[in-house]
Design a protein around this motif. Structure first.
Motif, mmCIF file in Angstrom:
data_model
loop_
_atom_site.group_PDB
_atom_site.id
_atom_site.type_symbol
_atom_site.label_atom_id
_atom_site.label_comp_id
_atom_site.label_asym_id
_atom_site.label_seq_id
_atom_site.Cartn_x
_atom_site.Cartn_y
_atom_site.Cartn_z
ATOM 1 N N ARG A 114 0.813 -1.222 0.000
ATOM 2 C CA ARG A 114 0.000 0.000 0.000
ATOM 3 C C ARG A 114 0.840 1.263 0.000
ATOM 4 O O ARG A 114 0.394 2.328 -0.408
ATOM 5 N N ALA A 115 2.113 1.164 0.480
ATOM 6 C CA ALA A 115 3.004 2.319 0.530
ATOM 7 C C ALA A 115 3.923 2.374 -0.679
ATOM 8 O O ALA A 115 4.872 3.137 -0.710
ATOM 9 N N TRP A 116 3.672 1.529 -1.684
ATOM 10 C CA TRP A 116 4.471 1.451 -2.906
ATOM 11 C C TRP A 116 5.848 0.850 -2.676
ATOM 12 O O TRP A 116 6.755 1.019 -3.494
ATOM 13 N N ASN A 117 6.026 0.132 -1.581
ATOM 14 C CA ASN A 117 7.287 -0.567 -1.358
ATOM 15 C C ASN A 117 7.298 -1.847 -2.177
ATOM 16 O O ASN A 117 6.322 -2.611 -2.171
ATOM 17 N N LYS A 131 19.438 0.731 -13.919
ATOM 18 C CA LYS A 131 19.735 2.139 -14.180
ATOM 19 C C LYS A 131 19.631 3.002 -12.918
ATOM 20 O O LYS A 131 19.815 4.219 -12.979
ATOM 21 N N VAL A 132 19.342 2.363 -11.778
ATOM 22 C CA VAL A 132 19.032 3.081 -10.544
ATOM 23 C C VAL A 132 20.197 2.993 -9.563
ATOM 24 O O VAL A 132 20.859 1.957 -9.464
ATOM 25 N N ALA A 133 20.460 4.083 -8.823
ATOM 26 C CA ALA A 133 21.517 4.087 -7.814
ATOM 27 C C ALA A 133 21.245 3.019 -6.769
ATOM 28 O O ALA A 133 20.103 2.866 -6.322
ATOM 29 N N PRO A 134 22.270 2.257 -6.354
ATOM 30 C CA PRO A 134 22.071 1.135 -5.429
ATOM 31 C C PRO A 134 21.379 1.518 -4.125
ATOM 32 O O PRO A 134 20.593 0.740 -3.586
ATOM 33 N N GLU A 135 21.649 2.725 -3.604
ATOM 34 C CA GLU A 135 21.046 3.099 -2.321
ATOM 35 C C GLU A 135 19.531 3.205 -2.404
ATOM 36 O O GLU A 135 18.832 3.028 -1.399
ATOM 37 N N LEU A 144 7.846 4.334 -6.382
ATOM 38 C CA LEU A 144 7.724 5.703 -6.877
ATOM 39 C C LEU A 144 9.029 6.468 -6.716
ATOM 40 O O LEU A 144 9.410 7.257 -7.594
ATOM 41 N N ARG A 145 9.719 6.237 -5.620
ATOM 42 C CA ARG A 145 11.015 6.888 -5.416
ATOM 43 C C ARG A 145 12.024 6.385 -6.454
ATOM 44 O O ARG A 145 12.797 7.173 -7.015
ATOM 45 N N VAL A 146 12.007 5.078 -6.705
ATOM 46 C CA VAL A 146 12.889 4.505 -7.719
ATOM 47 C C VAL A 146 12.605 5.124 -9.090
ATOM 48 O O VAL A 146 13.520 5.418 -9.863
ATOM 49 N N ALA A 147 11.340 5.351 -9.396
ATOM 50 C CA ALA A 147 10.964 5.868 -10.710
ATOM 51 C C ALA A 147 11.293 7.341 -10.887
ATOM 52 O O ALA A 147 11.725 7.752 -11.973
ATOM 53 N N LEU A 148 11.100 8.156 -9.841
ATOM 54 C CA LEU A 148 11.124 9.607 -10.012
ATOM 55 C C LEU A 148 12.330 10.306 -9.399
ATOM 56 O O LEU A 148 12.551 11.504 -9.660
ATOM 57 N N HIS A 149 13.127 9.622 -8.594
ATOM 58 C CA HIS A 149 14.301 10.251 -7.981
ATOM 59 C C HIS A 149 15.328 10.607 -9.059
ATOM 60 O O HIS A 149 15.494 9.873 -10.040
ATOM 61 N N ALA A 154 14.397 8.284 -13.426
ATOM 62 C CA ALA A 154 13.925 9.526 -14.035
ATOM 63 C C ALA A 154 14.803 10.039 -15.178
ATOM 64 O O ALA A 154 14.278 10.408 -16.241
ATOM 65 N N PRO A 155 16.141 10.090 -15.040
ATOM 66 C CA PRO A 155 16.945 10.630 -16.152
ATOM 67 C C PRO A 155 16.870 9.802 -17.433
ATOM 68 O O PRO A 155 17.247 10.284 -18.505
#
Length: 266
Positions: A114-117, A131-135, A144-149, A154-155
């Motif tokens: 429910r929290a998008w985890n 393509k995402v930073a390991p942290e 959502l954080r993975v997609a838009l950070h 995002a880039p």
């Protein structure tokens, strides 16, 4: 220091009724009771039975987690259990989820709560996560954080403004429907992320558009996807009710060919 009294069941039901844009009369007709009784419940003059609480919650389409809160506020015991996904009683749920994920290969798919985890995914999701930073991928990784950070996907999204507006719209609707404080905080965090593309307030489809695409830059070109979201149809357990499986499909022949090749894009 005095603490605020917890909300009464009538206050909570009134808030949900207003969110669903129903009058007391409309709700009473749906729940097969009197508008007078609805009024008495909302003002605290009448204490609803557990059956009445659940009947009203059903007509108001209230999530199971919130139904338990309503029962507690009315002085009744919760009826919907909540179990960790890795518990023995959730074996059937885990198997069903894995079957969907593995059956969707070679296309990406992920399961989130429910929290998008992100709680599970198939191997093809690496097309996005590589393509995402390991942290950002440390558990519990937030979809959502993975997609838009800025250090996330995002880039690499060619239509970032459009895709960001789509995701933020989904999150706003979830916040409005579920009274989730944690999701409000997530929304504020995501809204502060930079985006140098215009974000449409309303989606105006072009002549050939039938969905909001995800256009991913790859190897000098683009991979284009659309997604579907699946949930369990008859949940009677909180964790199960809050799981969602998002599956990505190729939106054009070139993307389908690239993903089906012997060495799919990394």
């Amino acid at each position: 220091m005095a603490t605020a009294a917890p909300p009464q069941v009538g206050q909570l039901l009134r808030e949900w009724r207003r969110r669903r844009r129903l009058s007391q009369l409309e709700l009473s007709l749906r729940a097969e009771t009197s508008s007078r009784h609805i009024s008495f419940v909302e003002t605290g003059r009448s204490r609803p039975s557990s059956v009445m609480v659940l009947r009203l919650a059903e007509e108001l389409d209230i999530p199971l987690r919130m139904r338990n809160q309503l029962l507690l506020a009315a002085g009744h015991a919760p009826v919907y259990t909540e179990s960790p996904l890795d518990s023995p009683r959730m074996v059937a749920v885990r198997r069903a989820v894995r079957q969907v994920l593995e059956g969707h290969e070679p296309y990406p798919a992920a399961v989130f709560d429910r929290a998008w985890n992100i709680v599970d995914s198939n191997a093809s999701l690496a097309l996005f996560t590589d393509k995402v930073a390991p942290e950002l991928l440390k558990p519990p990784a937030n979809a959502l954080r993975v997609a838009l950070h800025p250090d996330g996907l995002a880039p690499h999204i060619a239509n970032l403004g459009q895709w960001r507006a789509h995701l933020m719209g989904r999150l706003r609707r979830q916040v409005a429907a579920g009274l989730e404080g944690a999701l409000r905080e997530l929304h504020d965090e995501l809204a502060a992320y930079p985006c140098h593309e215009p974000e449409p307030d309303v989606e105006f489809p072009g002549p050939a558009d039938i969905f909001v695409p995800l256009r991913l830059r790859h190897d000098g070109g683009e991979l284009t996807f659309f997604s579907t979201v699946a949930t369990f149809g008859t949940p009677l357990e909180v964790t199960t009710a809050e799981l969602a499986i998002e599956s990505f499909f190729p939106a054009d022949a070139a993307t389908a060919a690239a993903l089906r090749s012997p060495a799919p894009p990394q």
